[in-house]
Every structure is written in structure tokens, then in C-alpha cells.
Scaffold this active site. Sequence first.
Site, PDB file in Angstrom:
ATOM      1  CG  ASP A 549      -2.008   0.912   1.282  1.00 56.48           C
ATOM      2  OD1 ASP A 549      -2.196   1.638   0.294  1.00 56.48           O
ATOM      3  OD2 ASP A 549      -2.725   0.942   2.298  1.00 56.48           O
ATOM      4  CD  GLU A 552      -0.249   5.789  -3.516  1.00 48.49           C
ATOM      5  OE1 GLU A 552       0.293   5.987  -2.416  1.00 48.49           O
ATOM      6  OE2 GLU A 552      -1.038   4.867  -3.738  1.00 48.49           O
ATOM      7  CG  ASP A 625      -7.903   4.391   0.948  1.00 48.88           C
ATOM      8  OD1 ASP A 625      -7.770   3.160   0.730  1.00 48.88           O
ATOM      9  OD2 ASP A 625      -7.074   5.062   1.577  1.00 48.88           O
TER      10      ASP A 625
END
Length: 991
Positions: A549, A552, A625
Amino acid sequence: MRVITLLLNSILPGTILLSHAFKAHDFKTCSQSAFCRRGRALAQRASENASWSSPYHIDAETVSFSPSQSSLTARVTSFLYPEIHFQLQVDILKNGVVRVRMDEIGGLRKRYDEAASWALISEPALRDDDLNWVGFKKGKKGGVVKAAYGGVELAISYSPLKITLLRNGREEVVLNGRGLLHMEHFRNKPNQTDEGEERPSELEGEGGEGIEGTREQTVLKEPANGNAWFEGEEKDGYWEETFLSWTDSKPKGPESLSLDVDFPNHGHVYGIPQHAASLSLPSTIGANPHFSDPFRLYNGDVFEYDADSPVSLYGSIPLMHAHSAESTVGIFNALASETWIDILGSPTNTSIATHWISESGILDLFILPGPTPDDVFAQYASLTGTTPLPAHFAIAHHQCRWNYVSSDDVRTVSKRFDEDDMPVDVIWLDIEYSEEHKYFIWDEKTFPDPVEMANDVASVGRKMVVIIDPHLKRTSDYPVFAEAEAKKILVKKANGEDYEGWCWSGSSAWVDFFHPDSWEWWHKLFSLTGKTEGWRWAKSTDTIFIWNDMNEPSVFNGPEITMPKDSIHYGGWEHRDVHNINGMLYHNQTSQAVMRRGTELKRPFVLSRSFFAGSQRFGAIWTGDNLGTWEHMAVGIPMTLSNGIAGMTFAGADVGGFFGNPDVEMLVRWYQVGAFGPFFRAHAHIDTKRREPYLYNEPHKSMFRDILRLRYSLLPMWYTAFRETSVTGLPLLRPHYVVFPKDTRGFAIDDQYYVGSSGLLVKPVTSPGAETADVYLAEDEVYYDYFDRQVYRGAASGTTVTVPAPLSKIPLLRRGGSIISTRQRPRRASPLMKNDPFTLTIALDRSGTSAKGDLYLDDGETYAFEKGELAWRGFRISPEHNKKNSPLVLHSEDLVTLHKGNDVVDGVQIKSWDPRNAFAQSIARVYVERIAVLGLEKEPKSVNVVGGKGLEWTFSKGTGAKGKKTGVASALTIKAPGVLVVEDWQIRIEL
Ligand SMILES: *[C@@H]1O[C@H](CO)[C@@H](O)[C@H](O)[C@H]1NC(C)=O
Ligand SMILES: *[C@@H]1O[C@H](CO)[C@@H](O)[C@H](O)[C@H]1NC(C)=O
């Protein structure tokens, strides 16, 4: 995942309570990004100036060709800067793709030129061995060079520079046709009188005007010269830029790249994921208030994203399809820096103009000539690869939550699914399993026995997935951080020190996965083969897989919740140059690590949030999300379709929505959506109520159970579909324009789709209170309701039918002409189905005589299939002869043998294919327990195995025969035909 408040963790020494009110204004609009302003202003000047013409031109005397005439090189110059030159190279590749590259020659600095090398599987070969190949030739009159091949023509005009792909004389793709190409050459920073001050004569304060805190504080006026018509008068944000409280130092100065890419004669464009938007991309210049900004590609951790917007999300794939009833073409713009894309449809919707503005990097653009959507998929797959065949469990049902709080909690969740007879393959652990968010290290207070826990879960065939995030807690007692620091493989700040930022683990550092020294080190951390040097994960097992996760990367206290753009990576590149690739490299290395961790290579499973072109090679992604709202449920479908057409087909949205507490109706519908997506995971935020499906009362509990069992019964279909995409690059979920490329009425449809080549047509319900759903049928074919054999007839001109859709039922149709293999015995987890028998359901086409389908099987976890350890069966029913009332014969065939003569079947080298390979032997006794034939015109006289016994069957007469618009299809049910799935056989139906 994100939270509004970073939880105060009392274990953390010197804890800081970070409080963020995340809002849209944490992220830039185009007007807050200097190079985007410059790019849009250029387009604005062009549109206002009728005599606008690109200053870029080819210097005719520099044009030269490769020996095979498939590659052209030339020097390009802009009239505005005669002393600056660019090298243009146009390659025609083996598969007909055109690659256009341009870079500054001998610039003051170097532009980033490695984006394509990360995205591509290998350096693409030039087209040269084709007998009829006639490569580039200069036009008789000069000023243009052309190449004609494979049904298309490429024309390159010298002045102004323009590149056009034509088919049958019709323009399909035009680069720089509107003259927006601008590669800002490197310049010297204007001299400063003393520290930090620019020359007062060129200063013009802008103070607090405009959008607060967004404009650079100083704007230099261009001295009056001839360039202003093109570059504008302001040197807007050339050397420094502020956003909110952050200042981006720009030591390299302006280096943006702007290019117009137009698609004359194409009314729809698709792709450029990831955005929460419709599949057919709306104009960003025009009336729609949601789409007044260009689509942005800049991987970000966007909190509570809007369900209808061009805002950039977690992943970026700069691939676009342009489509018309005549042809499909694509472009892949291999750029890794922040990119904005304006889309402008013509008023008549027959052409689309796009404008791509990137912050840095060379021009490296691939034109995919099509002409069908399937051709574009194949062309893109030949460049960036396909989704490899996943481990079988990965396509089953996943249950996640932030967080299952202890190893006993995990055991209970697993047990509760069993008690309510609900299948699940994977239980997930979010960040709280780790001690102080030091990933790899279990929190022993709550997870004292991780290996025993994983083994308990595995004892009923289940797996676990555990999160490993890229931020490393900066503390010397965390060996992973300490080693990375010692190896000097951390991302650096502009000043050369190790970069430090805030994330879940508090003060954190980030490994620079561009640094090759990080690779083996990272792989070793996951080793299961014993205490080798570098081994860090003692408490793990080969049934634990990984979730990456926050890659980015997400940095809570960074600009736009990510790393500052002037951070430095391996090779001295700035983060700005590589930002959109960053997450893919992390995903790749984790995937490699999991693949190699044992004594034998096993198929990895790694879920990533961030992705780029090529990420499909490394695992699955999810859409991040989302919110537990109907809007988010609905937009998850076009998002998954868009990801799929851009190669990232192993994707899905969190079932139930990450945030919020969906009511039970929404949750049932969401499981229906999830069960018909490639990646099927339920997940929930730490602040939500528990919502595992076994917690609900009847009638909903049974609805959850039914939909989960439906997914499991269809796993053979899904696995077969994954095999196909692993070979062809075709998406698992196929939107209408892909299946019916000539049916203009389907071009904007994105709320229903086909699953692989199975013939299943799905129209999930995504709004409350529905009792029916309208399904569009694009062809003159019969469709059958999956559950009750109700017949729906399509029409060649397209028609819409209304299908019952009470809460217990997902609108799901079988396309006439298809055969689907299912396994109907409910099991706790998919590995337990390995020896279960099959049911074949044959949906006859509108002639009532024909259908086909395939079934792919292998061990589901190793790479033995690459050596031929597999079974690939074809089922086909057709009339025995052409006369009326011909018997129908159902054939079971070995598709690998049918492909023999090719030494490669589906990319797999099968030199001496053995239908009795060890895998096939291992399922030699697996039989077909039932065959259903839908849509027979009349009752059979007899049914028998050719060369064998007569079979027991029943026939239920239909009311929906040919000529009837609706009714129930007839059904022939053959019980216990006694045939084996890996053997060739024929069943004859005498009519
Ligand atoms: C800046 O100053 C240096 C030396 O002080 C000089 O060589 C250079 O040409 C100047 N550059 C500009 C753009 O004025
Ligand atoms: C993936 O990792 C391998 C080494 O483990 C490396 O050779 C390859 O270049 C990497 N590709 C990407 C896209 O990161």
C-alpha cells in the site's frame, strides 16, 4: 489507507499527533501547477490566433533512414531558438506500432529518458524482415516523407513538423497538427545580483493575487522579443514554485513537454486510468463543471475522492484508445512525470482533440494502429506485457479489514465463514499486525504466534495476505531501516541527505527501488529457505502473501501527500522525473521477492495501490480508498473497465467501500459487483462497524452466501479467462465497444460488460430499490438468464431488454453460442475444489444448434504450466450434417493438440506436448457430472456417448423457442454422463 487523524500510538516514542483535514485543495488543479498553466496558455494562444503555426520543423538535409528504412532520424529546430536542436527518431516496429522519440541535442542538462525502459518488456524490434516491406521514402516534392505498410500510411511533414497516421487515406492520428508541440529546452537560470534575489529590473511582485499561495511569487517579464506569441510573456514558475506551504526548487528549470494528439474521425476516447470517471472520457474543455480541469496523471493518495472527476488517483497509465465504428487506434505516451491531458470533442462528436502536458521527460510516444480494439490490446501487450497467470487462490474471495486485531481474531474470522458455509480463500492483515508499523516485525502482544496462525488458516486451504508498506521507520533498532541506510539505498533530499517524511511509522525513510542495489537485498528479506544472510522474516510461511500500500508514495507531510519533486533517486534523477513509476518498481521487487522466497519458484501474489504502464506484470491493483456510497459502487465499474483496457486488468474496488457503513442492501449489491470483478476483496476502515457477511441476518445472509458460492462455482471460467488475458492482453472485463466495435450505440456504455470470452454479460445493480435492470443487447442473438433460463432476444440494430433484478439476483445473462464449465459443490476454499466434478452448461446460439467454450486447468501455483503441465479443453457442439433435424454432437477436445504444428501455444513452449502430463494425470479421474443444453428446438430422441452407452436425460420443454420474443428456454439435462474432463469424447444428441 488514510485516516483523518493519525492515531496516537502510545508505543511511539515522541509521538506526534498529526491532524489532517484532507480536502480537494490538498491537490493541485492545473492552474496551481506552473507547467500546466504554461501548457494550457499555449493552447489558448493557439486557439485565439488564426495564423498559428508550429515553429518546430525538420531540417531537411538531416533526414536519414536506417538500412531497413524502418527508422527515420532527423534534426528538429524551432524557429524561435535557431541555436537549439532536437533529435527526432521515428521507428516503425515489427507489429506496426510507430514509435516517435524526440530529445534535445547537447542540452545544458539531460531530460529523463528511462520511462519506456521500465514500462516495456524489451526494446521493441524494427519492422524489417517483411517481404513486401517498403519503408520510409521521401516524397517527390520534398517536405514530406511517407511509409506505407500493413494497411496504414505514416506521413511526416517537415515544416511545420507534423506526423500523421492514415488508413485508406483517412486521418487516424495526428501529432502536432494544431502546433502545440513544445519541448522547453534547458536554459541557464538568470543571474542573480545577490543571494536569492533576482534582478529587480525584471521583478514584478504578484503578492496575494490570484489563487492563494499557488502562484510563484515572482514573475519575470520576457523582454520584448518575437517569442511571446508562442511561449507567452511570463516565465511562469520556471525556477521555483510554491504550493500551500511547500516550495519546489527547480534546479533544472523549465523542461515541460506539450503535444497535441488528435484523433480525426474518432468520436470516443478511453483509457488514461486512473480516474473516477466514465469509460468514454468527457471533454475537459466545455460546459461540464466536473471536468473543467484536464485529466491528471500524478499518482497520489487522494483522501475521499470525488466519484466523478478528472483528479488523479493512485495509479497512472498514459494509454489512450480512440474509437469509431471504422477503426480503433491507440497511443501510449511513455512519460513518468506529472501529466495533464485536455480532451476536446468536436461539436459533432466525430473527432477528438487531445493535448498532453508533462512536466519533464523526453518525447517517447507509441502510436498503436489497431484497427480493432483487439489489435490495439495485442499491440500494447507486445510492448508492456500481459497479466501473468495468477496463483489460483488470488482470483477467489478475499476478506480484509483494517484491522483483524489479533491472531485469535483471524482464527475466529476464518471459523465464522465456515460456520455459515461461506467460501473465502484469503484473510488479510492491515498495518496493525506490525510492531510500531515496523513491517516484517509482528506485534507480539497481539500476534504472538504468526506461524501457527497462518498454519491454522492454511489447514482449511486458506491463505493470508499481510501488508508491507514502503515507509521505513527511522529507528536504529529496525534492522530493515538500518540496513537500507547503511547500503545507501534511500531516497535523498535535494541537498543529498537521506529524505525523511511522515507516514504510519512516524518519521520515515523510503528505499529507492530505482537503485539496483536494493533489489536483491529486498528479495532476501522475504526468504523462506532458512537463516541466510539478510533474512528478516523468520515468522512467515509460504501461505502468506503480500500487500503493498502507500507506494505512490504517500507521505503525510509532503506536498500533495507525496514526496517533494526535487528529491533525488538513483542516477541523480529528480522525483519529478520518475514519480509515476515509483510505485511500480516497489511492486515489482516485492513480487520478485515472493516468487523467489522458497526453494522453487512459485507464482507470487502482491496487491499494489500505485501502478504505471507495465504494472500488470507484477500483480493486482485495487482502486484505493473508496467510500461506502452508491456513487462509489457505480464508478468502480468504469474504473475497473478503464484499468482493464490499459492492461491493468487484474483489478477491483473494495467491496462495501473503505469508508463508512453501507446498509445491507448496498452491501449485498456490492458483493454482486465484486463477485463479477477480477479482484474480489471486501475491505473496511478501522472506524467502520464490522461487516463480514456472516454477521447479517436472513434473508441477507443467504444472499451473501449465494453470491460467494456463485463466484466459486464460476472460478473455472475466471481462471480460463485469466489464461486468455495472460496470452492476448485482452481485458477480463470487456466493455461494449470492445465486443461490438461497430455498434455506435454501445460506445458510451460502461455499466454492463462481458467477462472474458465466456459469453457472460453482467449488468450489476448500483442503485437502491431496484427490482429490474435494463440490459442492452447489441446483436441478433439469443441470451439466457443465468438463473432461470428466461430467454431474451437481441436485434441486429441493438435493443434493450428488462431483466428482473430483486435484491437476491444480479442481472446476468449467457450469450447464445457459449459453453461454460462450473463446479457446483460448495467448498470452504478453492484449493478444496481441485478434484470436484464439472457441470457444462451449453447455451445454444439462435440457430439452436451451435455453441463453444474452453476450460483451462493447471496446478494453480507453480510455473509447471510453462513446461506443458496443464489441461486446456475445448467443448464444441454442432450439427453432424447440414440436413434438417441433424443430430447435434458435443465434442470434448484437447486444444493444445489442436494447436499443434505451432511449436508455441499461447506463448508457452510446448516442444513435445503430452496430454498425459503429470498435472493432467493428477486430475485424470475428474469427471463431468452434468451437462445442460439450453435452447434445443425439440425434444431429443436419444442421447449417447459416441462409441459408448446411452445416457440418462430429462427434457424440459421451453416456452421461448425461436420466433418468440421471450419465454423460458428448453433444457436438456444429461445426468452423470460419465465422461472425464481431460479426455476426448463425443456425445450425440439425436433429434
Ligand atoms: C551570468 O554570469 C556569468 C558570469 O558571472 C556569465 O558568464 C553568464 O553569461 C551570465 N549569464 C547570463 C544569462 O546573463
Ligand atoms: C523488475 O525487477 C527485475 C529484477 O528483480 C529487474 O530486472 C526489472 O528491470 C524490474 N522491472 C521493473 C519495471 O521494475
